[in-house]
Write an enzyme that holds these catalytic residues in place. Structure first.
Site, short mmCIF file in Angstrom:
data_model
loop_
_atom_site.label_atom_id
_atom_site.label_comp_id
_atom_site.label_asym_id
_atom_site.label_seq_id
_atom_site.Cartn_x
_atom_site.Cartn_y
_atom_site.Cartn_z
CE LYS A 191 -3.48 -2.79 0.22
NZ LYS A 191 -2.93 -4.05 -0.29
C1 LIG Z 1 -9.09 -4.58 -1.78
C2 LIG Z 1 -8.41 -5.23 -0.62
N1 LIG Z 1 -9.13 -5.57 0.45
C3 LIG Z 1 -8.55 -6.13 1.53
C4 LIG Z 1 -7.20 -6.39 1.58
C5 LIG Z 1 -6.60 -7.04 2.79
O1 LIG Z 1 -5.70 -6.19 3.43
P1 LIG Z 1 -4.69 -6.74 4.54
O2 LIG Z 1 -3.59 -7.46 3.86
O3 LIG Z 1 -4.24 -5.53 5.28
O4 LIG Z 1 -5.49 -7.67 5.43
C6 LIG Z 1 -6.41 -6.05 0.48
C7 LIG Z 1 -4.96 -6.32 0.50
O5 LIG Z 1 -4.28 -6.28 -0.47
C8 LIG Z 1 -7.02 -5.46 -0.65
O6 LIG Z 1 -6.31 -5.12 -1.74
#
Ligand SMILES: Cc1ncc(COP(=O)(O)O)c(C=O)c1O
Length: 405
Positions: A191
């Site tokens: 991110k």
């Molecule tokens: C659209 C979306 N939702 C949820 C997530 C999950 O995030 P995390 O890895 O912080 O749990 C991601 C991670 O890439 C994502 O791109």
């Protein structure tokens, strides 16, 4: 500046001495998990997006889980969302015992098509879970109106959208105000800003915020910090089933530095994105992403689309052979093994746009430490690669060893 031989990664977090110093400060303080740094990070993140409540958690997946629980999504309920997202979006729905209901994306982007939502609503629908995919704000205005019309809460999966903006009643506002009921962010290293792993929930609803804080720490009625600071002995209770979804103070201290960097990181990414757009717009067989009039992306990812006859894998391989790393565009959740079971989800519309987006898109390198020369190198590598018509014809069906006549 990179030499012609150096590899250009697809992404790279910006982490430096300030983050290292922040982590060091926490280590030496002796308080390393959810404590004063988490509280300060929450306050600063809330101020940044322009909301009252921000609650830090271990990642965006756990944030989504808590957000869905807060709006009472439970066993047998349906949540309308997209298949064209990272799998965590739908997994969080399933953690609640509910069913993700997939609708297709827009014809000219990678976000949910609001015009398909209403037909997918049933008496079991409990929420709408929209995604600001790749950092590009989805059409929140239409989605929030649908939510209001049907008394359905709107949860925003803003995993990729820290610092992205939307035009709302004539003003540019940060994603996460939130414009729906709850927004969920990720601080994974892919991110724009990172805490290693980490997540944040934002809401204007104090009751939701109270629940997040309770559930993220085992349902504990009194936090460690309060008990620690008390001059009286306190026994805590556990009246509700909770989780360990805490963020550590180490992560939060890094996050505070990253948050200060965020405006400049986004400005840099926006400059690179417009350089890409300028240079790639004349390459045949390639479509460049565009911001809707009401959206300002943080360009968490810069995703280009290849025309149908060009083979995505071959293009990615050709770039990798030249030291340029790329990624396939967004996945389709319903095509994964974890979703083979018919009861795991419901498909409410044709998903052809979602599937063809997965097959035709490539994410190009974009990170703040790139140089303009890196951008030029990527664009110059793409032009002959796409011009080589044989790429599509030779490699489109590699398993059948198809060779052009
Ligand atoms: C659209 C979306 N939702 C949820 C997530 C999950 O995030 P995390 O890895 O912080 O749990 C991601 C991670 O890439 C994502 O791109």
């Amino acid at each position: 500046m990179s030499s012609p031989q150096s590899t250009i990664p697809v992404a790279k977090p910006v982490l430096g001495e300030e983050e290292a110093e922040a982590a060091r400060r926490v280590i030496l303080s002796g308080w390393v998990t959810q404590g004063p740094e988490v509280a300060a990070f929450e306050k600063e993140f809330a101020a940044f997006v322009g909301t009252v409540h921000a609650c830090a958690v271990s990642n965006c997946t756990t944030a989504l889980h808590l957000a869905l629980m807060a709006v009472d999504v439970g066993s047998g309920d349906e949540v309308i969302t997209v298949s064209h997202s990272f799998i965590a979006t739908a997994n969080a729905v399933r953690y609640c015992g509910a069913v993700p209901v997939f609708v297709d994306i827009e014809p000219d982007g990678y976000n949910i098509d609001p015009s398909l939502i209403e037909a997918a609503i049933t008496p079991r629908t409990k929420a709408i879970l929209c995604v600001h995919q790749l950092g590009m704000p989805c059409n929140l205005r239409s989605i929030v109106e649908i939510g209001k019309r049907h008394s359905l809460p709107v949860i925003e999966d803003a995993a990729c959208a820290s610092g992205s903006e939307i035009l709302w009643e004539g003003c540019w506002e940060k994603i996460g105000k939130p414009h729906g009921d709850i927004a969920c962010f990720s601080f994974h290293p892919r991110k724009v800003v990172t805490t290693g792993d980490g997540g944040m929930l934002t809401t204007a609803n104090p009751e939701y915020d109270r629940k997040f804080r309770l559930w993220r720490q085992h349902g504990m009625s009194v936090t460690d910090a309060v008990r620690h600071g008390s001059k009286q002995v306190i026994f805590e209770d556990y009246d509700e089933l909770g989780f360990n979804y805490r963020m550590t103070d180490l992560q939060a201290a890094v996050g505070r530095v990253q948050l200060r960097r965020l405006p400049e990181l986004i400005a840099q990414r926006r400059r690179f994105a417009s350089q890409y757009c300028e240079r790639l717009s004349t390459i045949p067989g390639l479509s460049i992403p565009a911001e809707p009039r009401w959206a300002r992306s943080n360009w968490q990812s810069f995703c280009v689309r290849l025309s149908d006859e060009i083979d995505q894998r071959a293009v990615m391989q050709a770039l990798l052979d030249q030291g340029i790393s790329t990624r396939r565009g967004v996945m389709n959740i319903h095509l994964e093994g974890a979703y083979v079971d018919k009861g795991s989800h419901r498909v409410a519309t044709s998903l052809t746009r979602s599937v063809s987006a997965q097959q035709q898109t490539v994410i190009l390198p974009l990170y703040a430490q790139m140089t303009e020369l890196d951008i030029i190198r990527v664009c110059e590598a793409l032009r002959p690669t796409l011009a080589d018509a044989s790429i599509g014809r030779v490699i489109r069906h590699p398993e059948k060893d198809v060779v052009p006549a």
